[in-house]
Design an enzyme around this catalytic site. Structure first.
Site, short mmCIF file in Angstrom:
data_model
loop_
_atom_site.label_atom_id
_atom_site.label_comp_id
_atom_site.label_asym_id
_atom_site.label_seq_id
_atom_site.Cartn_x
_atom_site.Cartn_y
_atom_site.Cartn_z
N TYR A 54 0.82 -1.22 0.00
CA TYR A 54 0.00 0.00 0.00
C TYR A 54 0.86 1.27 0.00
O TYR A 54 0.46 2.28 -0.60
CB TYR A 54 -1.00 -0.02 1.17
CG TYR A 54 -2.12 -1.01 0.88
CD1 TYR A 54 -3.15 -0.66 0.01
CD2 TYR A 54 -2.10 -2.29 1.40
CE1 TYR A 54 -4.15 -1.57 -0.32
CE2 TYR A 54 -3.10 -3.21 1.09
CZ TYR A 54 -4.11 -2.84 0.23
OH TYR A 54 -5.09 -3.75 -0.12
N ASN A 92 -13.02 2.51 -6.15
CA ASN A 92 -11.63 2.94 -6.21
C ASN A 92 -11.17 3.56 -4.90
O ASN A 92 -11.91 4.32 -4.28
CB ASN A 92 -11.44 3.93 -7.36
CG ASN A 92 -11.75 3.30 -8.70
OD1 ASN A 92 -11.79 2.08 -8.81
ND2 ASN A 92 -11.98 4.11 -9.71
N ASP A 94 -8.49 5.46 -4.96
CA ASP A 94 -7.81 6.72 -5.31
C ASP A 94 -8.74 7.90 -5.05
O ASP A 94 -9.92 7.72 -4.73
CB ASP A 94 -7.31 6.68 -6.76
CG ASP A 94 -8.44 6.65 -7.80
OD1 ASP A 94 -9.34 7.51 -7.73
OD2 ASP A 94 -8.42 5.77 -8.69
N HIS A 109 -14.90 0.91 -0.91
CA HIS A 109 -13.73 0.09 -0.59
C HIS A 109 -12.63 0.89 0.11
O HIS A 109 -11.49 0.46 0.19
CB HIS A 109 -13.17 -0.59 -1.85
CG HIS A 109 -14.06 -1.68 -2.38
ND1 HIS A 109 -13.89 -2.26 -3.62
CD2 HIS A 109 -15.15 -2.28 -1.84
CE1 HIS A 109 -14.83 -3.17 -3.81
NE2 HIS A 109 -15.61 -3.21 -2.75
N CYS A 136 -0.31 6.60 16.15
CA CYS A 136 -1.66 7.13 16.00
C CYS A 136 -1.74 8.50 16.67
O CYS A 136 -1.43 8.63 17.86
CB CYS A 136 -2.68 6.17 16.61
SG CYS A 136 -4.35 6.86 16.59
N GLY A 176 -16.13 1.09 -15.94
CA GLY A 176 -14.77 0.63 -15.69
C GLY A 176 -14.63 -0.38 -14.58
O GLY A 176 -13.67 -0.34 -13.82
N THR A 177 -15.58 -1.30 -14.51
CA THR A 177 -15.44 -2.36 -13.50
C THR A 177 -15.72 -3.73 -14.13
O THR A 177 -16.60 -3.87 -14.98
CB THR A 177 -16.33 -2.10 -12.27
OG1 THR A 177 -16.24 -3.22 -11.37
CG2 THR A 177 -17.78 -1.87 -12.61
N ASN A 202 -17.58 0.08 -20.37
CA ASN A 202 -16.36 -0.63 -20.00
C ASN A 202 -15.59 -0.94 -21.27
O ASN A 202 -16.12 -0.79 -22.37
CB ASN A 202 -16.75 -1.94 -19.27
CG ASN A 202 -15.66 -2.46 -18.34
OD1 ASN A 202 -15.00 -1.68 -17.64
ND2 ASN A 202 -15.45 -3.75 -18.32
#
Ligand code: BV8
Length: 234
Positions: A54, A92, A94, A109, A136, A176-177, A202
């Site tokens: 990540y 996404n 992003d 997500h 944290c 786009g999936t 798509n």
């Protein structure tokens, strides 16, 4: 009042911005296994590997070359100009919809540019690498920050809101999936049950293409601006 529009987006909408999809031949899952980097048990087994995966994607997203493309811009324009509500439900992680100007957005997500503390639950912006040394800012524990993303087997965020929006919409568009990941891939069934117009955009037919009444295949950067112009009548 015009009916509402819900747009489900996936990795394909960000491909022309330079962000890899997951299941295409050159996608993320061609290089790493889901089981090794995107599950809670992977994180327990090898947190360094998962954080590294990540951290690299976060750095990639923050590369100055990465920017929203014409498809993101068209959806922001749709939200600004459509006379009814427009919601984007994105898979996404992003932030390209936000950068393009979209506001009514559900990240089901999660978001790569946020961290979550598994000790106290605090969620906040994170634009730097995470690791065992990360502290944290709320509870002061160290090594408790994880990317604020939804791993396989974890419950996606905002599904009640997403389903309610889809069940009330007049138009449901999926962009786009691959339709491979649930529960997102099942949203079209709620749209059908609600009698909505259903449109798939798509590069190729998705795994749930048969559920859509209208299908348009080609690059999102071309097809989405054309679809939005059509909806706005110009
Ligand atoms: C859940 C986020 C309830 C982080 C992601 C067996 C065991 C365990 C679980 C399951 C199981 N069977 C089913 C499940 C459920 C599972 C699932 O669906 N698995 C599938 C793979 C079988 N789902 C879950 O686990 C979900 N949680 O169900 O909770 C629960 C809980 C406990 C017990 C029971 C139930 C959580 C799923 C979330 C996973 N998180 N990642 C990260 O990013 O690292 S998934 C990953 O796939 C992505 O992040 C993305 O969000 C998601 C969807 O992918 P797409 O966006 O569709 O991308 P993809 O590459 O697949 O497709 C891109 C498409 O774009 C292609 O079709 C391509 O042709 C097209 N394209 C390319 N370029 C362009 C283009 N289109 C247009 N223009 C272009 N230029």
């Amino acid at each position: 009042m015009a009916g509402s529009i819900v747009v489900l987006t996936g990795a394909g909408i960000s491909k022309e911005s330079g962000i890899d999809t997951f299941r295409d031949a050159d996608g993320v899952w061609s290089r790493v296994r889901i089981e090794d980097v995107a599950t809670p048990s992977a994180f327990v087994r090898d947190p360094v590997k998962v954080q590294g995966f990540y951290n690299a994607r976060r750095r990639g997203l923050l590369d100055p070359k990465i920017a929203p493309n014409a498809a993101h811009a068209a959806l922001a324009r749709l939200e600004a100009e459509w006379p009814g509500p427009v919601a984007i439900v994105t898979q996404n992680v992003d932030d390209l919809h936000e950068r393009a100007g979209s506001k009514n957005l559900l990240h089901i997500h999660g978001e790569l540019l946020k961290s979550r503390c598994f000790a106290c639950g605090d969620v906040r912006e994170a634009r730097v690498d995470l690791g065992a040394e990360s502290v944290c800012a709320k509870c002061g524990n160290d090594g408790t920050l994880r990317p604020h993303v939804v791993w396989f087997t974890e419950m996606p965020f905002f599904m009640d809101e997403a389903i309610a929006a889809v069940r009330a919409c007049a138009i449901f568009a999926s962009i786009g999936t691959s339709g491979a990941v649930y529960p997102a891939a099942g949203l079209v069934e709620h749209a059908r049950a609600a009698g909505a117009r259903t449109v798939e955009i798509n590069l190729e037919p998705s795994e749930v293409a048969s559920a859509f009444a209208e299908k348009r295949y080609g690059p999102a950067g071309v097809l989405v601006p054309a679809f939005v112009a059509e909806l706005l009548g110009r």
